[in-house]
Write a protein that holds these residues in place. Structure first.
Motif, PDB file in Angstrom:
ATOM      1  N   VAL A 146       0.855  -1.184   0.000  1.00 25.14           N
ATOM      2  CA  VAL A 146       0.000   0.000   0.000  1.00 25.14           C
ATOM      3  C   VAL A 146       0.891   1.233   0.000  1.00 25.14           C
ATOM      4  O   VAL A 146       1.907   1.287   0.715  1.00 25.14           O
ATOM      5  N   ALA A 147       0.527   2.238  -0.804  1.00 31.24           N
ATOM      6  CA  ALA A 147       1.318   3.469  -0.887  1.00 31.24           C
ATOM      7  C   ALA A 147       1.147   4.296   0.383  1.00 31.24           C
ATOM      8  O   ALA A 147       0.034   4.502   0.858  1.00 31.24           O
ATOM      9  N   SER A 148       2.264   4.786   0.929  1.00 28.13           N
ATOM     10  CA  SER A 148       2.204   5.632   2.124  1.00 28.13           C
ATOM     11  C   SER A 148       1.975   7.102   1.764  1.00 28.13           C
ATOM     12  O   SER A 148       1.681   7.917   2.637  1.00 28.13           O
ATOM     13  N   ARG A 149       2.104   7.426   0.468  1.00 27.51           N
ATOM     14  CA  ARG A 149       1.888   8.796  -0.006  1.00 27.51           C
ATOM     15  C   ARG A 149       1.560   8.756  -1.492  1.00 27.51           C
ATOM     16  O   ARG A 149       1.735   7.727  -2.145  1.00 27.51           O
ATOM     17  N   ASP A 150       1.073   9.870  -2.012  1.00 24.59           N
ATOM     18  CA  ASP A 150       0.836   9.959  -3.449  1.00 24.59           C
ATOM     19  C   ASP A 150       2.165   9.841  -4.185  1.00 24.59           C
ATOM     20  O   ASP A 150       3.176  10.438  -3.782  1.00 24.59           O
ATOM     21  N   VAL A 151       2.177   9.074  -5.272  1.00 19.54           N
ATOM     22  CA  VAL A 151       3.424   8.851  -6.002  1.00 19.54           C
ATOM     23  C   VAL A 151       3.100   8.500  -7.443  1.00 19.54           C
ATOM     24  O   VAL A 151       1.995   8.062  -7.761  1.00 19.54           O
ATOM     25  N   VAL A 152       4.075   8.710  -8.317  1.00 21.77           N
ATOM     26  CA  VAL A 152       3.968   8.253  -9.699  1.00 21.77           C
ATOM     27  C   VAL A 152       4.902   7.060  -9.845  1.00 21.77           C
ATOM     28  O   VAL A 152       6.098   7.157  -9.584  1.00 21.77           O
ATOM     29  N   LEU A 153       4.344   5.940 -10.242  1.00 25.94           N
ATOM     30  CA  LEU A 153       5.096   4.695 -10.322  1.00 25.94           C
ATOM     31  C   LEU A 153       5.022   4.158 -11.743  1.00 25.94           C
ATOM     32  O   LEU A 153       3.944   3.801 -12.227  1.00 25.94           O
ATOM     33  N   GLY A 154       6.164   4.135 -12.420  1.00 25.46           N
ATOM     34  CA  GLY A 154       6.176   3.630 -13.783  1.00 25.46           C
ATOM     35  C   GLY A 154       5.217   4.364 -14.696  1.00 25.46           C
ATOM     36  O   GLY A 154       4.625   3.780 -15.599  1.00 25.46           O
ATOM     37  N   GLY A 155       5.035   5.653 -14.446  1.00 27.20           N
ATOM     38  CA  GLY A 155       4.147   6.455 -15.275  1.00 27.20           C
ATOM     39  C   GLY A 155       2.689   6.415 -14.871  1.00 27.20           C
ATOM     40  O   GLY A 155       1.837   6.995 -15.536  1.00 27.20           O
ATOM     41  N   VAL A 156       2.377   5.729 -13.768  1.00 27.49           N
ATOM     42  CA  VAL A 156       0.995   5.614 -13.302  1.00 27.49           C
ATOM     43  C   VAL A 156       0.859   6.314 -11.953  1.00 27.49           C
ATOM     44  O   VAL A 156       1.688   6.112 -11.052  1.00 27.49           O
ATOM     45  N   GLU A 157      -0.168   7.134 -11.806  1.00 25.95           N
ATOM     46  CA  GLU A 157      -0.408   7.815 -10.539  1.00 25.95           C
ATOM     47  C   GLU A 157      -0.968   6.836  -9.508  1.00 25.95           C
ATOM     48  O   GLU A 157      -1.957   6.154  -9.766  1.00 25.95           O
ATOM     49  N   ILE A 158      -0.323   6.780  -8.354  1.00 28.89           N
ATOM     50  CA  ILE A 158      -0.773   5.959  -7.244  1.00 28.89           C
ATOM     51  C   ILE A 158      -1.090   6.889  -6.077  1.00 28.89           C
ATOM     52  O   ILE A 158      -0.244   7.697  -5.676  1.00 28.89           O
ATOM     53  N   ARG A 159      -2.296   6.802  -5.556  1.00 27.90           N
ATOM     54  CA  ARG A 159      -2.701   7.643  -4.435  1.00 27.90           C
ATOM     55  C   ARG A 159      -2.348   6.979  -3.098  1.00 27.90           C
ATOM     56  O   ARG A 159      -2.216   5.762  -3.002  1.00 27.90           O
ATOM     57  N   ARG A 160      -2.213   7.819  -2.089  1.00 29.95           N
ATOM     58  CA  ARG A 160      -1.958   7.309  -0.746  1.00 29.95           C
ATOM     59  C   ARG A 160      -3.033   6.289  -0.352  1.00 29.95           C
ATOM     60  O   ARG A 160      -4.213   6.474  -0.641  1.00 29.95           O
ATOM     61  N   ASP A 161      -2.607   5.200   0.285  1.00 28.41           N
ATOM     62  CA  ASP A 161      -3.458   4.102   0.736  1.00 28.41           C
ATOM     63  C   ASP A 161      -3.982   3.240  -0.406  1.00 28.41           C
ATOM     64  O   ASP A 161      -4.780   2.328  -0.177  1.00 28.41           O
ATOM     65  N   GLU A 162      -3.530   3.503  -1.629  1.00 25.22           N
ATOM     66  CA  GLU A 162      -3.926   2.666  -2.753  1.00 25.22           C
ATOM     67  C   GLU A 162      -3.021   1.444  -2.819  1.00 25.22           C
ATOM     68  O   GLU A 162      -1.827   1.529  -2.554  1.00 25.22           O
ATOM     69  N   MET A 163      -3.589   0.308  -3.199  1.00 29.61           N
ATOM     70  CA  MET A 163      -2.834  -0.941  -3.205  1.00 29.61           C
ATOM     71  C   MET A 163      -2.194  -1.196  -4.554  1.00 29.61           C
ATOM     72  O   MET A 163      -2.779  -0.909  -5.601  1.00 29.61           O
ATOM     73  N   VAL A 164      -0.980  -1.747  -4.502  1.00 32.98           N
ATOM     74  CA  VAL A 164      -0.336  -2.263  -5.706  1.00 32.98           C
ATOM     75  C   VAL A 164      -0.100  -3.753  -5.504  1.00 32.98           C
ATOM     76  O   VAL A 164       0.255  -4.193  -4.411  1.00 32.98           O
ATOM     77  N   HIS A 165      -0.334  -4.513  -6.565  1.00 31.64           N
ATOM     78  CA  HIS A 165      -0.113  -5.950  -6.536  1.00 31.64           C
ATOM     79  C   HIS A 165       1.151  -6.255  -7.324  1.00 31.64           C
ATOM     80  O   HIS A 165       1.199  -6.038  -8.543  1.00 31.64           O
ATOM     81  N   LEU A 166       2.160  -6.718  -6.630  1.00 26.58           N
ATOM     82  CA  LEU A 166       3.421  -7.047  -7.271  1.00 26.58           C
ATOM     83  C   LEU A 166       3.306  -8.456  -7.837  1.00 26.58           C
ATOM     84  O   LEU A 166       3.247  -9.442  -7.091  1.00 26.58           O
ATOM     85  N   MET A 167       3.241  -8.554  -9.149  1.00 22.71           N
ATOM     86  CA  MET A 167       3.093  -9.853  -9.812  1.00 22.71           C
ATOM     87  C   MET A 167       4.481 -10.470  -9.945  1.00 22.71           C
ATOM     88  O   MET A 167       5.096 -10.493 -11.019  1.00 22.71           O
ATOM     89  N   VAL A 168       4.990 -10.974  -8.816  1.00 20.57           N
ATOM     90  CA  VAL A 168       6.395 -11.373  -8.769  1.00 20.57           C
ATOM     91  C   VAL A 168       6.708 -12.524  -9.725  1.00 20.57           C
ATOM     92  O   VAL A 168       7.810 -12.607 -10.269  1.00 20.57           O
ATOM     93  N   ALA A 169       5.756 -13.437  -9.924  1.00 19.87           N
ATOM     94  CA  ALA A 169       6.008 -14.533 -10.854  1.00 19.87           C
ATOM     95  C   ALA A 169       6.180 -14.016 -12.272  1.00 19.87           C
ATOM     96  O   ALA A 169       6.978 -14.550 -13.052  1.00 19.87           O
ATOM     97  N   ALA A 170       5.442 -12.971 -12.624  1.00 15.32           N
ATOM     98  CA  ALA A 170       5.628 -12.328 -13.929  1.00 15.32           C
ATOM     99  C   ALA A 170       6.941 -11.566 -13.958  1.00 15.32           C
ATOM    100  O   ALA A 170       7.680 -11.591 -14.952  1.00 15.32           O
ATOM    101  N   ALA A 171       7.262 -10.867 -12.858  1.00  7.85           N
ATOM    102  CA  ALA A 171       8.505 -10.098 -12.787  1.00  7.85           C
ATOM    103  C   ALA A 171       9.726 -11.002 -12.899  1.00  7.85           C
ATOM    104  O   ALA A 171      10.763 -10.610 -13.449  1.00  7.85           O
ATOM    105  N   HIS A 172       9.616 -12.231 -12.392  1.00  7.16           N
ATOM    106  CA  HIS A 172      10.726 -13.179 -12.498  1.00  7.16           C
ATOM    107  C   HIS A 172      11.057 -13.517 -13.944  1.00  7.16           C
ATOM    108  O   HIS A 172      12.158 -14.000 -14.234  1.00  7.16           O
ATOM    109  N   ARG A 173      10.107 -13.287 -14.835  1.00  2.96           N
ATOM    110  CA  ARG A 173      10.342 -13.566 -16.252  1.00  2.96           C
ATOM    111  C   ARG A 173      10.425 -12.282 -17.066  1.00  2.96           C
ATOM    112  O   ARG A 173      10.182 -12.269 -18.271  1.00  2.96           O
ATOM    113  N   ASP A 174      10.786 -11.213 -16.382  1.00  2.00           N
ATOM    114  CA  ASP A 174      11.027  -9.931 -17.051  1.00  2.00           C
ATOM    115  C   ASP A 174      12.276 -10.064 -17.921  1.00  2.00           C
ATOM    116  O   ASP A 174      13.374 -10.296 -17.404  1.00  2.00           O
TER     117      ASP A 174
END
Length: 415
Positions: free
Chosen positions: A310-338
């Motif tokens: 969960v974001a602790s503050r408003d932020v821009v992540l990879g070109g996407v605006e993320i608001r405070r308390d908004e959740m991000v799902h880290l798709m680690v299995a996909a990231a492993h095949r980056d």
């Protein structure tokens, strides 16, 4: 973290992708779906709100940063009474170590201690003994034709290891294993109402079991970890009831983590071995590759495919605006095949230097990682020594999950 993107987002297409992940075909092999998701960008909006992250470096950055928080009890309560986050099982998990944020996380983790070298050496003898015992059972069953490696070995070794360590009665192990598989639904990406109800019931039974365990160890302390945790919490928490609650939560977390993800690792690691005879020959010729084989198994198909923050503050992540308390799902299995991180990422290669996020990162790096590696490496060495002709009978079936992978069987036979 970048310039805000104005790229269009097709919500219907994203819903379709996740619908495919929930099918039997998608659960057996989610990686083509992950590839399509990754092609939409390293950070993209999730169909149900929040964002999905498939970029390895961004996932790694988030896990290491203290600006990204766990969905703790406060956050879960804010989501509203009618949400999955306020199911009894979810609220209970919100009190355990993986869901805490500093300073509470710092206090609880320090009280928990770690699995040090001495403990690993002691547990190593248990793991070796139990591994040989379970392989004896497997070999006996194989004399009749085929056997389910998952049921006879992968599901048994973790519960035997943690059961011996915490000095839990062996008669309780099968039920604890069953309850763990039911409880994990509350930690899924999108659990159904039926799955949440099953998780709620399992959580209530687990609470009763471990509260009674703490009560018993307080009355009759020993040299086991639970007794030591009671001593530690008594020294830092004047409220006896609160101290016991913290020990219960720690014991619950240790068993859930030790049983669920480790058993999946052992099964998927064995699957990688038995599906290609060349891998048997490689490890037979180069047994020093056993640790690398385990790490590549963790990269190639980790037990946990999704980690949420969960974001602790408003932020821009990879070109996407993320608001405070908004959740991000880290798709680690996909990231492993980056492909930016690994060349030929869809190829299983124990000779590569695997970088993975299977044990999370930062302050939430998995407490039980040394034990999971110990079990996996011990089992793999024994397999190569004792069963070099083991082959796969049929592809395994998979549990109806997205975040927590679990093969339901691994049917094998002698070649």
């Amino acid at each position: 973290m970048g310039v805000v993107s104005t790229r269009s987002y097709d919500r219907r297409a994203a819903v379709s992708l996740f619908s495919r992940l929930r099918t039997a075909k998608g659960q057996a092999d989610p990686f083509p779906v992950y590839a399509e998701l990754t092609a939409r960008g390293g950070v993209s909006p999730a169909p149900w709100g929040g964002s999905l992250v498939t970029d390895f470096d961004v996932c790694d950055q988030i896990l290491r940063s203290r600006e990204w928080l766990e969905p703790d009890a406060r956050w879960r309560e804010q989501q509203g009474a009618g949400t999955r986050w306020n199911a009894p099982s979810s609220r209970e998990m919100g009190k355990t170590l993986p869901a805490l944020n500093p300073p509470e996380h710092t206090r609880v983790r320090r009280a928990a201690g770690g699995i040090d070298r001495t403990t690993i050496q002691q547990l190593g003898r248990t793991v070796e003994t139990e591994t040989d015992r379970l392989l004896d059972t497997l070999i006996e069953q194989l004399r009749e034709g085929e056997a389910d490696f998952a049921a006879l070995v992968s599901e048994e070794l973790p519960v035997a290891t943690v059961g011996h360590w915490l000095e839990l009665p062996a008669a309780d192990w099968p039920r604890l294993r069953e309850l763990t598989h039911e409880q994990v639904f509350t930690q899924e990406l999108l659990p159904s109402a039926t799955q949440l109800a099953r998780s709620d019931a399992a959580t209530a039974e687990l609470r009763s079991y471990f509260v009674e365990l703490v009560r018993d160890r307080r009355a009759r302390p020993g040299e086991d970890p639970v007794s030591r945790w009671i001593q530690t919490w008594d020294a830092i928490e004047p409220d006896r009831a609160e101290a016991d609650e913290q020990v219960y939560l720690l014991a619950l977390f240790v068993v859930l983590a030790a049983l669920e993800t480790t058993s999946t690792l052992l099964t998927t690691m064995a699957l990688r071995l038995v599906e290609h005879p060349d891998r048997w020959r490689l490890l037979g010729t180069c047994p020093d590759l056993v640790p690398a084989f385990v790490e590549e198994s963790l990269r190639y198909d980790p037990p946990t495919h999704v980690i949420s923050r969960v974001a602790s503050r408003d932020v821009v992540l990879g070109g996407v605006e993320i608001r405070r308390d908004e959740m991000v799902h880290l798709m680690v299995a996909a990231a492993h095949r980056d492909p930016a991180r690994h060349s030929e990422p869809d190829r299983f290669d124990p000779l590569r230097k695997s970088a993975h996020l299977a044990f999370s990162g930062g302050i939430h790096y998995c407490l039980g990682a040394p034990l999971a590696r110990l079990e996996a490496q011990t089992l793999l060495r024994r397999l190569v020594q004792r069963l070099p002709r083991l082959t796969l009978v049929r592809p395994p079936a998979w549990a109806p999950r997205v975040a927590f992978r679990r093969p339901l069987n691994l049917d094998v036979t002698f070649a």
